[in-house]
Design an enzyme around this catalytic site. Structure first.
Site, PDB file in Angstrom:
ATOM      1  N   LYS A 135    -139.626  38.693 111.872  1.00 27.69           N
ATOM      2  CA  LYS A 135    -138.355  38.011 111.669  1.00 27.69           C
ATOM      3  C   LYS A 135    -138.634  36.544 111.346  1.00 27.69           C
ATOM      4  O   LYS A 135    -139.510  35.923 111.968  1.00 27.69           O
ATOM      5  CB  LYS A 135    -137.501  38.120 112.931  1.00 27.69           C
ATOM      6  CG  LYS A 135    -137.108  39.554 113.276  1.00 27.69           C
ATOM      7  CD  LYS A 135    -136.152  40.133 112.252  1.00 27.69           C
ATOM      8  CE  LYS A 135    -135.712  41.531 112.647  1.00 27.69           C
ATOM      9  NZ  LYS A 135    -134.705  42.080 111.714  1.00 27.69           N
ATOM     10  N   GLU A 151    -129.128  47.003 104.883  1.00 21.15           N
ATOM     11  CA  GLU A 151    -128.551  47.391 106.181  1.00 21.15           C
ATOM     12  C   GLU A 151    -127.126  46.904 106.344  1.00 21.15           C
ATOM     13  O   GLU A 151    -126.371  47.455 107.142  1.00 21.15           O
ATOM     14  CB  GLU A 151    -129.440  46.911 107.331  1.00 21.15           C
ATOM     15  CG  GLU A 151    -129.519  45.405 107.477  1.00 21.15           C
ATOM     16  CD  GLU A 151    -130.595  44.996 108.485  1.00 21.15           C
ATOM     17  OE1 GLU A 151    -131.771  44.955 108.105  1.00 21.15           O
ATOM     18  OE2 GLU A 151    -130.248  44.736 109.646  1.00 21.15           O
ATOM     19  N   GLU A 192    -136.646  40.443 103.226  1.00 25.63           N
ATOM     20  CA  GLU A 192    -135.481  41.302 103.503  1.00 25.63           C
ATOM     21  C   GLU A 192    -134.274  40.451 103.843  1.00 25.63           C
ATOM     22  O   GLU A 192    -134.392  39.479 104.588  1.00 25.63           O
ATOM     23  CB  GLU A 192    -135.863  42.204 104.686  1.00 25.63           C
ATOM     24  CG  GLU A 192    -134.751  43.072 105.236  1.00 25.63           C
ATOM     25  CD  GLU A 192    -135.320  44.050 106.266  1.00 25.63           C
ATOM     26  OE1 GLU A 192    -136.498  44.465 106.132  1.00 25.63           O
ATOM     27  OE2 GLU A 192    -134.597  44.395 107.209  1.00 25.63           O
ATOM     28  N   ASP A 243    -128.753  52.510 105.233  1.00 30.39           N
ATOM     29  CA  ASP A 243    -128.546  52.593 106.677  1.00 30.39           C
ATOM     30  C   ASP A 243    -127.719  53.842 106.950  1.00 30.39           C
ATOM     31  O   ASP A 243    -126.750  54.120 106.233  1.00 30.39           O
ATOM     32  CB  ASP A 243    -127.806  51.334 107.141  1.00 30.39           C
ATOM     33  CG  ASP A 243    -127.571  51.317 108.639  1.00 30.39           C
ATOM     34  OD1 ASP A 243    -128.217  50.504 109.319  1.00 30.39           O
ATOM     35  OD2 ASP A 243    -126.743  52.101 109.135  1.00 30.39           O
ATOM     36  N   HIS A 299    -133.327  51.169 106.637  1.00 28.13           N
ATOM     37  CA  HIS A 299    -133.196  50.341 107.831  1.00 28.13           C
ATOM     38  C   HIS A 299    -133.116  51.256 109.051  1.00 28.13           C
ATOM     39  O   HIS A 299    -132.408  52.260 109.029  1.00 28.13           O
ATOM     40  CB  HIS A 299    -131.914  49.514 107.740  1.00 28.13           C
ATOM     41  CG  HIS A 299    -131.561  48.826 109.026  1.00 28.13           C
ATOM     42  ND1 HIS A 299    -130.395  49.086 109.716  1.00 28.13           N
ATOM     43  CD2 HIS A 299    -132.227  47.893 109.742  1.00 28.13           C
ATOM     44  CE1 HIS A 299    -130.356  48.318 110.798  1.00 28.13           C
ATOM     45  NE2 HIS A 299    -131.450  47.593 110.842  1.00 28.13           N
ATOM     46  N   ASP A 312    -138.170  39.214 107.316  1.00 27.62           N
ATOM     47  CA  ASP A 312    -136.746  39.556 107.350  1.00 27.62           C
ATOM     48  C   ASP A 312    -135.967  38.344 107.816  1.00 27.62           C
ATOM     49  O   ASP A 312    -136.158  37.873 108.935  1.00 27.62           O
ATOM     50  CB  ASP A 312    -136.556  40.736 108.319  1.00 27.62           C
ATOM     51  CG  ASP A 312    -135.124  41.235 108.368  1.00 27.62           C
ATOM     52  OD1 ASP A 312    -134.234  40.607 107.754  1.00 27.62           O
ATOM     53  OD2 ASP A 312    -134.891  42.278 109.024  1.00 27.62           O
TER      54      ASP A 312
HETATM   55 MG   LIG Z   1    -133.412  43.825 108.748  1.00 28.34          MG
END
Ligand SMILES: [Mg+2]
Length: 431
Positions: A213, A301, A267, A324, A351, A241
């Site tokens: 992240k 997502e 992402e 998703d 996702h 992400d």
């Molecule tokens: Mg994500």
């Protein structure tokens, strides 16, 4: 099979207490499911859910209850029509159309209908879908708004072209599984020592891709990325992400700063509704990686429906489609998204994580491999090692791959004691 009841549940897990799932936009999620049990007159039961991160799960549940009268008393013979009944109601449609809380609620009900149908047939959902003939698959799709990119006839040709080899590909999945990558190492709330330890454990467990992240603080991101790269070496793919944190210019500048560490994809660089913004980021990063390699752009997502995916593909805005299981209207709409991705030759890397998303998306990717794209190239399913113990038929990961589910249904059922303990606000976990 006539639907006789739709029961809904507000299930929440207090994940914010450990910062599991923390990222730049979602610092303290309580992973939650607005959960549905469908029952039919001949004694069958189907379970499904949509995913939220806490507050508002009760709103999804209320939306499920509002939609329930549309399906009670209806049969489950035509799952395409079943899905369209939920998304095309003229009065509810005003609340979307095909986005937001009503669409999440439709996902929960549609997913439960697929669980019920596959369970009644005695096969897992991926097997059920993979056994349908091309025309049956085309008939599931809501073609409204898609035909400028993909017509039913083109989809039929695409599905017919992948008929040869279905049996061998299904056997491969049962023997070897479907490749996975893990996000468990890289949550933003974890300190450097925990990040390094978990990254090493991921490589030792056989993963060839992990994800970090990013997006809260550039200096922190550079330090964490450099540390992770030094732990895993040059050959493990590291995706990052940003969870929609940036404007377009920020995304390009930030990823240019991270480029020396060789990001595999970025992402959710910006708003999921910003098709042209994603296209601009993708163009700017097309040669930004080491040696002039691309930094790929991924999203999905939070992409509301098949029409948004169509535009992302038409605009050449994404390299990776991250569908998703619960954001769009369940299995049925995801069949359309898989067909669109195949038409444009873009890999689908779903996702997952949250609660139960790994359990559901494995069926979609396996169906894609057997009957739609026929390919595993650059395709991986996200894996997060949280909350699987609450499921009757949890995912099985071996050497960095999802092993094909064998139990009938959609792997969506939670244990009865989990449904009781984590019921919000009165379950034991919340008292
Ligand atoms: Mg994500």
């Amino acid at each position: 099979m006539i639907v006789t009841s739709v029961d809904s549940f507000d299930i929440r897990f207090p994940t914010s207490r450990e910062l599991d799932g923390s990222d730049a936009m979602n610092p303290d999620p309580d992973y939650s499911a607005a959960y549905v049990v469908l029952r039919t007159d001949d004694g069958h039961e189907g379970h499904g859910f949509t995913f939220t991160i806490g507050r508002g799960n009760d709103v999804c549940r209320a939306a499920i209850d509002a939609l329930a009268p549309l399906v009670i008393g209806r049969d489950l013979d035509d799952l395409g029509e079943f899905g369209r009944r939920l998304t095309h109601d003229s009065q509810f449609r005003w609340l979307g159309p095909e986005k937001g809380v009503m669409h999440l609620a439709a996902a929960a009900i549609v997913n439960a209908a697929w669980d019920l149908t596959a369970t009644a047939t005695g096969v897992p959902v991926w097997r059920y879908l993979s056994a349908l003939d091309p025309q049956q698959l085309v008939d599931l799709v809501d073609w409204r708004y898609l035909t400028d990119a993909l017509t039913p006839d083109e989809a039929l040709d695409l599905l017919k072209a992948s008929l040869p080899g279905r049996t061998e590909r299904a056997a491969h999945l049962e023997r070897v599984g479907y490749p996975a990558y893990t996000t468990s190492a890289g949550w933003l709330g974890y300190d450097d020592a925990k990040l390094a330890r978990l990254a090493q454990e991921a490589v030792d467990a056989g993963y060839t891709q992990i994800k970090l992240k990013v997006g809260a603080d550039l200096a922190d991101d550079i330090r964490r990325f450099a540390l992770t790269r030094s732990v895993v070496g040059p050959d493990v793919r590291i995706a990052v992400d940003a969870n929609q944190r940036w404007d377009v210019g920020d995304a390009i500048a930030w990823m240019t700063a991270l480029a020396p560490y060789d990001p595999w994809w970025i992402e959710e660089p910006t708003s999921p509704d910003d098709v042209l913004g994603h296209a601009a980021v993708r163009r700017a990063l097309a040669t930004a990686g080491p040696g002039g390699r691309p930094i790929r752009v991924a999203t999905g997502e939070h992409v509301a429906n098949r029409v948004m995916f169509k535009q992302l593909l038409q605009a050449e805005a994404v390299d990776v489609v991250q569908l998703d299981a619960c954001r769009v209207a369940g299995v049925t709409e995801n069949v359309a998204i898989l067909l669109l991705a195949a038409r444009f030759g873009v890999p689908v890397c779903p996702h997952a994580g949250g609660v139960g998303l790994c359990e559901l998306v494995q069926h979609l990717s396996m169906f894609d491999y057997v009957a739609v794209s026929g390919s595993l190239d650059d395709r991986v399913i996200e894996y997060v090692d949280h909350l699987h113990e609450h499921f009757v038929d949890p995912v099985v990961i071996s050497r960095g791959a999802y092993l094909a589910p064998r139990a009938p249904g959609f792997s969506a059922r939670m244990h009865a004691d989990s449904l009781a303990r984590y019921a919000f606000p009165d379950g034991a976990a919340w008292r």
